[in-house]
Scaffold this active site. Structure first.
Site, PDB file in Angstrom:
ATOM      1  N   SER A 185      -1.051  -9.519   9.211  1.00 42.28           N
ATOM      2  CA  SER A 185      -1.232 -11.046   9.205  1.00 42.28           C
ATOM      3  C   SER A 185      -1.841 -11.178  10.681  1.00 42.28           C
ATOM      4  O   SER A 185      -1.064 -11.261  11.749  1.00 42.28           O
ATOM      5  CB  SER A 185       0.177 -11.790   8.814  1.00 42.28           C
ATOM      6  OG  SER A 185      -0.045 -12.773   9.106  1.00 42.28           O
TER       7      SER A 185
ATOM      8  N   ILE B 141      10.336   2.294  12.790  1.00 44.46           N
ATOM      9  CA  ILE B 141       9.578   2.949  13.546  1.00 44.46           C
ATOM     10  C   ILE B 141       9.519   2.655  15.165  1.00 44.46           C
ATOM     11  O   ILE B 141       8.905   3.281  16.077  1.00 44.46           O
ATOM     12  CB  ILE B 141       7.837   2.670  13.289  1.00 44.46           C
ATOM     13  CG1 ILE B 141       7.606   1.254  13.348  1.00 44.46           C
ATOM     14  CG2 ILE B 141       7.685   3.409  11.831  1.00 44.46           C
ATOM     15  CD1 ILE B 141       5.968   1.146  13.069  1.00 44.46           C
TER      16      ILE B 141
ATOM     17  N   GLN C  64       1.436   3.725   7.241  1.00 43.18           N
ATOM     18  CA  GLN C  64       1.110   2.440   6.980  1.00 43.18           C
ATOM     19  C   GLN C  64       1.944   1.464   7.378  1.00 43.18           C
ATOM     20  O   GLN C  64       1.766   0.180   7.214  1.00 43.18           O
ATOM     21  CB  GLN C  64       1.372   2.540   5.161  1.00 43.18           C
ATOM     22  CG  GLN C  64       0.552   3.408   4.752  1.00 43.18           C
ATOM     23  CD  GLN C  64      -0.860   3.661   4.723  1.00 43.18           C
ATOM     24  OE1 GLN C  64      -1.522   2.605   4.569  1.00 43.18           O
ATOM     25  NE2 GLN C  64      -1.230   4.897   4.840  1.00 43.18           N
TER      26      GLN C  64
ATOM     27  N   TYR D 229      -3.166  -9.313  16.613  1.00 39.37           N
ATOM     28  CA  TYR D 229      -2.906  -8.190  15.461  1.00 39.37           C
ATOM     29  C   TYR D 229      -4.309  -7.279  15.819  1.00 39.37           C
ATOM     30  O   TYR D 229      -4.091  -6.253  15.817  1.00 39.37           O
ATOM     31  CB  TYR D 229      -2.957  -8.900  14.202  1.00 39.37           C
ATOM     32  CG  TYR D 229      -3.107  -7.736  13.034  1.00 39.37           C
ATOM     33  CD1 TYR D 229      -1.987  -7.153  12.606  1.00 39.37           C
ATOM     34  CD2 TYR D 229      -4.574  -7.830  12.495  1.00 39.37           C
ATOM     35  CE1 TYR D 229      -2.291  -6.195  11.616  1.00 39.37           C
ATOM     36  CE2 TYR D 229      -4.490  -6.804  11.336  1.00 39.37           C
ATOM     37  CZ  TYR D 229      -3.468  -6.001  11.140  1.00 39.37           C
ATOM     38  OH  TYR D 229      -3.760  -5.156  10.051  1.00 39.37           O
TER      39      TYR D 229
ATOM     40  N   ILE E 242       0.739  -1.273   0.049  1.00 36.19           N
ATOM     41  CA  ILE E 242      -0.050   0.059  -0.039  1.00 36.19           C
ATOM     42  C   ILE E 242       0.918   1.226   0.141  1.00 36.19           C
ATOM     43  O   ILE E 242       0.555   2.024  -0.729  1.00 36.19           O
ATOM     44  CB  ILE E 242      -0.845  -0.179   1.247  1.00 36.19           C
ATOM     45  CG1 ILE E 242      -1.949  -1.160   1.215  1.00 36.19           C
ATOM     46  CG2 ILE E 242      -1.675   1.230   1.478  1.00 36.19           C
ATOM     47  CD1 ILE E 242      -2.768  -1.317   2.370  1.00 36.19           C
TER      48      ILE E 242
END
Length: 327
Positions: free
Chosen positions: A87, A63, A82, A150, A18
């Site tokens: 997953s 990050i 992003q 997640y 993305i």
């Protein structure tokens, strides 16, 4: 709001599926683009078409490292965040790393953006936040309990974004992505998304394995609809449209059986043998929800969102890209 020339975007995870599509789009629109990526799941080949563009800058960093975030956000007007470890299965196997990247990394980026006085922080949220909520279509203010590590991390992102908006005045917009697919999506690896994985298997005349009986359904969302939502999110001047979350989807659902049928139809135009490939079925996957369908009424009303690409429209384009680039 005059945007484009002299407007600088930071796209974290910009070498990913993305993120790289967002980089390419906004460079074409005349924006200056900074990409932050550590290449853990992104790929340098996703940047090859624009890596030498005069308005593009790559920052190799993580990050999870606040200093990397602070370096990347300097002089930036808007952040499109992003970067994440996607997953559901990966998060079940390794919840610690998923939490470290998706929660601690997210908090680092929010903090760096706040300190750099970024105008707006737009971030990739997830439809997994709806958890065990059974109602359809999914409406933004009605969520259930998360079904995977997640999903927990992506919900925590929304909570942190809300706190930063209320406490520090940082404008935030979360985009709950629904099963995004399209060009540059990686078909390889243990956690490959279902569409590129099935495309590659069919092109090699291998039988795709569907988890379950194939009647689970998803709101599959073509990449160009996602790009549109990100652009609307940074451009809106509607005060009611910020500091909230939006479903980012087409607003329709298809079963996995229907999906494979479309893939075989489109791919068999390139190789007639693909039409005869057998489909196999396996057990349901832990953490998967049976059905997913987004209401996009809030995005239509507040952002003027009008998605152009249905599943069939997007698949036809995606299949053509895979055939040309990955055969």
């Amino acid at each position: 709001m005059k945007m484009g020339i002299n407007t600088t975007l930071l796209i974290t995870g910009g070498a990913g599926f993305i993120g790289s599509n967002l980089c390419e789009h906004f460079l074409r629109k005349g924006y200056r683009v900074v990409c932050l990526d550590n290449f853990s799941t992104g790929h340098k080949h996703n940047l090859k078409d624009f890596e030498n563009h005069e308005n593009f800058r790559l920052v190799v960093g993580d990050i999870r490292n606040l200093k990397d975030c602070e370096a990347a956000v300097q002089g930036v007007d808007y952040v499109l965040h992003q970067a994440a470890l996607g997953s559901v299965p990966r998060s079940i196997i390794d919840p610690l790393t998923t939490n470290d990247v998706n929660v601690s990394g997210f908090l680092n980026m929010l903090t760096a953006a706040r300190d750099a006085k970024v105008k707006r922080f737009v971030y990739a949220a997830s439809s997994s936040t709806y958890g065990d909520s059974e109602g359809l279509p999914k409406v933004e203010d009605a969520i259930g309990k998360p079904l995977s590590p997640y999903a927990i991390t992506k919900y925590v992102n929304e909570l942190y974004a809300e706190i930063f908006s209320k406490t520090y005045g940082l404008e935030t917009i979360g985009l709950r992505y629904f099963n995004v697919f399209g060009r540059k999506q990686d078909p390889n690896g243990a956690y490959a998304a279902v569409i590129p994985k099935f495309v590659m298997q069919l092109m090699q005349l291998e039988s795709p394995v569907i988890n379950g009986d194939g009647n689970y359904s998803r709101d599959f969302t073509y990449i160009d609809n996602v790009i549109l939502m990100n652009e609307l999110a940074i451009r809106t001047e509607n005060n009611l449209a910020v500091n909230t979350v939006y479903n980012t989807a087409f607003g329709d659902r298809n079963t996995l059986n229907e999906l494979v049928g479309y893939l075989k139809d489109y791919l068999s135009k390139y190789d007639a043998r693909i039409a005869e490939v057998e489909i196999k079925y396996g057990p349901n996957r832990a953490g998967d929800i049976p059905h997913s369908l987004a209401s996009i009424e809030k995005a239509k009303k507040l952002l003027g969102y009008n998605p152009e690409y249905s599943l069939q429209d997007g698949l036809e384009k995606a299949v053509g890209w895979y055939w040309e680039n990955l055969r």
